[in-house]
Design a protein around this motif. Structure first.
Motif: not given
Lengths: 117, 142
Positions: A3, A5-6, A8, A18, A33-34, A36-37, A40-41
């Motif tokens: 996973a 980093r998708r 920044d 983001a 993945q995008i 989930s990331q 999470a924010l």
């Protein structure tokens, strides 16, 4: 697949920016993945004001739109605000055709998105 | 599926229900379009439609069943590219897909892929109960 980093993440005052790293948001794993990331924010970091910057994005599929819609819901459920910016014309057309330009608050550039946010 | 007469080159590939394999075919089709000097706009549109069409066949058609395959046939000429995608699912009625732009459906995930294919391609057609999708892009069309 690891996973990577998708997105920044950068903070300007109390606003989180983001920026998508990928040119193509098409591949299933990538989109998961995008998602989930992004989530999470809101769910882990509790961020309220979020700008999604699309300057790197050249392709976007309907599966990616689904994640953005879920993101919008999560942000709103958390009493936050979400803005999208720097979307190139081809990609904007994808939003316009699906009428999601009415659901999302879309600004031209990052400065516009920060303005009055 | 495709008759070779109208085209310069014809390809036929059968892949398992695996989105990574779908991506590989997609890249081959895009490379072929570049070889035939299709415009960036044509390539953008076709890539988007291929992504939606192949994913639909794998996920919604075959439901990711590893025992089922997706057959993809594509043919090209300087004038146009045609792609036919066939899955082994039970089929569906494209008319039953709800309008994703209706206010009450805006947040639902379904139907947007088909809508994008219709908007970006010159032809999109479902046959055999929705298990065969044909899409076509003319060189330089908007």
């Amino acid at each position: 697949m690891a996973a990577g980093r998708r997105i920044d993440v950068e903070e300007v005052g109390d606003v989180t920016i983001a920026t998508f790293v990928d040119k193509k948001i098409l591949d299933e794993n990538n989109i998961q993945q995008i998602g989930s990331q992004l989530f999470a924010l809101v769910e882990e970091d509790g961020r309220k004001r979020i700008i999604l910057d699309f300057s790197n994005v050249e392709y976007l599929s309907s599966a990616a739109l689904g994640k953005l819609i879920t993101m919008d819901k999560k942000v709103k459920a958390n009493s936050g605000k979400l803005r999208l910016c720097s979307i190139r014309p081809d990609i904007y057309e994808v939003f316009a055709i699906t009428k999601l330009n009415k659901l999302f608050d879309i600004k031209d550039a990052q400065e516009d998105a920060l303005q009055g946010f | 599926m495709i008759s070779a007469e109208d085209f310069d080159e014809l390809f036929d590939e059968t892949i398992p229900s695996d989105t990574a394999k779908g991506q590989e075919v997609q890249e081959r089709i895009i490379a072929l379009m570049e070889k035939y000097n299709f415009t960036e706009r044509d390539i953008f549109s076709t890539r988007l439609a291929l992504e939606e069409g192949i994913i639909n066949a794998i996920k919604h058609g075959n439901r990711m069943d590893q025992n089922k395959v997706v057959r993809i046939q594509w043919a090209i000429s300087p004038e146009k590219i045609r792609v036919v995608i066939k899955d082994e699912g039970p089929g569906f009625d494209p008319c039953d897909v709800p309008d994703p732009t209706a206010l009450e459906n805006l947040e639902r995930p379904c139907g947007r892929g088909i809508m994008l294919m219709k908007a970006f391609m010159d032809l999109i057609e479902y046959s055999e109960r929705g298990t065969i999708l044909t899409i076509e892009k003319n060189q330089g069309s908007e």
